[in-house]
Motif scaffolding. Structure first.
Motif, mmCIF file in Angstrom:
data_model
loop_
_atom_site.group_PDB
_atom_site.id
_atom_site.type_symbol
_atom_site.label_atom_id
_atom_site.label_comp_id
_atom_site.label_asym_id
_atom_site.label_seq_id
_atom_site.Cartn_x
_atom_site.Cartn_y
_atom_site.Cartn_z
ATOM 1 N N SER A 65 -13.424 2.380 -36.817
ATOM 2 C CA SER A 65 -12.447 1.319 -36.732
ATOM 3 C C SER A 65 -11.031 1.890 -36.755
ATOM 4 O O SER A 65 -10.767 2.838 -37.500
ATOM 5 C CB SER A 65 -12.632 0.439 -37.971
ATOM 6 N N ALA A 66 -10.158 1.325 -35.948
ATOM 7 C CA ALA A 66 -8.720 1.651 -35.945
ATOM 8 C C ALA A 66 -8.366 2.981 -35.286
ATOM 9 O O ALA A 66 -7.221 3.419 -35.358
ATOM 10 C CB ALA A 66 -8.126 1.606 -37.357
ATOM 11 N N VAL A 67 -9.307 3.640 -34.610
ATOM 12 C CA VAL A 67 -8.941 4.862 -33.887
ATOM 13 C C VAL A 67 -8.222 4.529 -32.575
ATOM 14 O O VAL A 67 -7.564 5.398 -31.988
ATOM 15 C CB VAL A 67 -10.163 5.773 -33.604
ATOM 16 N N GLY A 68 -8.364 3.275 -32.127
ATOM 17 C CA GLY A 68 -7.642 2.859 -30.912
ATOM 18 C C GLY A 68 -8.534 2.532 -29.727
ATOM 19 O O GLY A 68 -8.070 2.537 -28.573
ATOM 20 N N LYS A 69 -9.784 2.205 -29.971
ATOM 21 C CA LYS A 69 -10.709 1.896 -28.860
ATOM 22 C C LYS A 69 -10.197 0.731 -28.015
ATOM 23 O O LYS A 69 -10.114 0.827 -26.789
ATOM 24 C CB LYS A 69 -12.107 1.556 -29.419
ATOM 25 N N SER A 70 -9.876 -0.378 -28.686
ATOM 26 C CA SER A 70 -9.426 -1.558 -27.937
ATOM 27 C C SER A 70 -8.106 -1.276 -27.233
ATOM 28 O O SER A 70 -7.901 -1.687 -26.082
ATOM 29 C CB SER A 70 -9.275 -2.753 -28.878
ATOM 30 N N VAL A 107 -12.877 11.562 -26.996
ATOM 31 C CA VAL A 107 -11.452 11.289 -26.817
ATOM 32 C C VAL A 107 -10.740 11.275 -28.169
ATOM 33 O O VAL A 107 -11.078 10.491 -29.053
ATOM 34 C CB VAL A 107 -11.237 9.940 -26.083
ATOM 35 N N GLY A 108 -9.777 12.181 -28.324
ATOM 36 C CA GLY A 108 -8.935 12.215 -29.520
ATOM 37 C C GLY A 108 -7.666 11.434 -29.221
ATOM 38 O O GLY A 108 -6.849 11.847 -28.406
ATOM 39 N N ASN A 109 -7.487 10.311 -29.894
ATOM 40 C CA ASN A 109 -6.365 9.408 -29.578
ATOM 41 C C ASN A 109 -5.197 9.562 -30.570
ATOM 42 O O ASN A 109 -5.313 10.244 -31.577
ATOM 43 C CB ASN A 109 -6.889 7.968 -29.574
ATOM 44 N N LEU A 168 -17.312 15.612 -21.946
ATOM 45 C CA LEU A 168 -15.959 15.707 -21.408
ATOM 46 C C LEU A 168 -15.024 15.582 -22.603
ATOM 47 O O LEU A 168 -15.391 14.997 -23.614
ATOM 48 C CB LEU A 168 -15.690 14.563 -20.421
ATOM 49 N N PHE A 169 -13.814 16.113 -22.476
ATOM 50 C CA PHE A 169 -12.911 16.043 -23.625
ATOM 51 C C PHE A 169 -11.465 15.805 -23.213
ATOM 52 O O PHE A 169 -10.947 16.434 -22.295
ATOM 53 C CB PHE A 169 -12.997 17.339 -24.444
ATOM 54 N N PHE A 170 -10.812 14.882 -23.918
ATOM 55 C CA PHE A 170 -9.397 14.572 -23.675
ATOM 56 C C PHE A 170 -8.691 14.218 -24.966
ATOM 57 O O PHE A 170 -9.313 13.675 -25.883
ATOM 58 C CB PHE A 170 -9.253 13.355 -22.760
ATOM 59 N N GLU A 171 -7.410 14.487 -25.014
ATOM 60 C CA GLU A 171 -6.550 13.905 -26.042
ATOM 61 C C GLU A 171 -5.655 12.884 -25.338
ATOM 62 O O GLU A 171 -5.103 13.173 -24.282
ATOM 63 C CB GLU A 171 -5.708 14.979 -26.731
ATOM 64 N N THR A 172 -5.530 11.706 -25.940
ATOM 65 C CA THR A 172 -4.821 10.605 -25.281
ATOM 66 C C THR A 172 -3.818 9.937 -26.217
ATOM 67 O O THR A 172 -3.846 10.131 -27.428
ATOM 68 C CB THR A 172 -5.814 9.488 -24.879
ATOM 69 N N SER A 173 -2.986 9.104 -25.620
ATOM 70 C CA SER A 173 -2.223 8.127 -26.385
ATOM 71 C C SER A 173 -2.301 6.792 -25.657
ATOM 72 O O SER A 173 -1.812 6.676 -24.532
ATOM 73 C CB SER A 173 -0.761 8.556 -26.523
ATOM 74 N N ALA A 174 -2.913 5.828 -26.306
ATOM 75 C CA ALA A 174 -2.934 4.484 -25.727
ATOM 76 C C ALA A 174 -1.519 3.924 -25.727
ATOM 77 O O ALA A 174 -1.141 3.120 -24.878
ATOM 78 C CB ALA A 174 -3.858 3.568 -26.535
ATOM 79 N N LYS A 175 -0.706 4.402 -26.664
ATOM 80 C CA LYS A 175 0.670 3.923 -26.796
ATOM 81 C C LYS A 175 1.533 4.363 -25.619
ATOM 82 O O LYS A 175 2.214 3.553 -25.013
ATOM 83 C CB LYS A 175 1.260 4.423 -28.115
ATOM 84 N N THR A 176 1.513 5.660 -25.291
ATOM 85 C CA THR A 176 2.365 6.159 -24.205
ATOM 86 C C THR A 176 1.624 6.197 -22.871
ATOM 87 O O THR A 176 2.223 6.497 -21.844
ATOM 88 C CB THR A 176 2.848 7.589 -24.494
ATOM 89 N N ALA A 177 0.315 5.961 -22.886
ATOM 90 C CA ALA A 177 -0.549 6.034 -21.696
ATOM 91 C C ALA A 177 -0.943 7.467 -21.329
ATOM 92 O O ALA A 177 -1.655 7.670 -20.342
ATOM 93 C CB ALA A 177 0.071 5.329 -20.484
#
Ligand code: GDP
Ligand code: MG
Length: 188
Positions: free
Chosen positions: A15-20, A117-119, A162-171
């Motif tokens: 919960s709260a990692v940013g899936k949605s 995915v590391g967010n 597969l592996f990525f680091e992301t930011s849902a905030k900045t896209a």
């Protein structure tokens, strides 16, 4: 004139990692701070074209059941793709993600494409301007990375993810996750 290939994709992670937030960023191209937790299971679709092939993602987001460790296998049954997320500023969420990966590899479709995915990449110091760091220090809001890129990436290649680091905030890297998954969906 080839029809889009439907691909069922599920999201897993604490919960709260940013899936949605990640899904809403990908589908609606927007981000909302402090969004309400999803009520009921959310279903969203989005097309993605890579190399002349269009995939139509049918994305299932959880209603927060992950909080109670109660995501039924029914949720990921028949999924062709899964995004397993953690928060790079909280190492316990990677442990949780590894548990989900094991469960998927044991119980899900054997052809499933899994992306780790590391967010929340925007939160880490190395990624910020000095001005932001100063502001963080002043209000005691500094956040630091708890999972290195190297550690997560080594685990992902060992586990065949597969592996990525992301930011849902900045896209940052969000579209790349979905494009790379699409590339890896087997052709029939
Ligand atoms: P979920 O429970 O995994 O679906 O997580 P949510 O998408 O509901 O996000 C939980 C919290 O983290 C919310 O307050 C979001 O605004 C925040 N959040 C999500 N993604 C990011 C991100 O990339 N960066 C930052 N800084 N916060 C994020
Ligand atoms: Mg959610």
């Amino acid at each position: 004139d080839r029809r889009p290939v439907p691909v069922k994709l599920v999201l897993l992670g604490e919960s709260a990692v940013g899936k949605s937030s990640l899904v809403v960023r990908f589908v609606n191209r927007e981000y909302a701070e402090n969004r309400e937790p999803t009520i009921g299971a959310a279903f969203l679709t989005q097309k993605c074209t890579v190399d002349d092939r269009t995939v139509k993602y049918e994305i299932w987001d959880t209603a927060g059941q992950e909080r109670f460790h109660s995501l039924a296998p029914m949720y990921y049954r028949n999924a062709q793709a899964a995004i397993v997320m953690y928060d790079i500023t909280k190492s316990s969420t990677l442990d949780k993600a590894k548990g989900w990966v094991k469960e998927l590899q044991r119980q899900a479709n054997s052809q499933i494409v899994i992306a780790l995915v590391g967010n929340k990449l925007d939160l880490v110091q190395e990624n910020r301007s000095e001005q932001n760091e100063d502001a963080d220090e002043q209000d005691g809001n500094g956040t630091s990375r708890q999972v290195t890129f190297e550690e997560a990436s080594a685990y992902a290649s060992e586990a065949g993810l597969l592996f990525f680091e992301t930011s849902a905030k900045t896209a940052a890297n969000v579209d790349e996750v979905f494009r790379e998954i699409a590339k890896n969906i087997p052709h029939d």
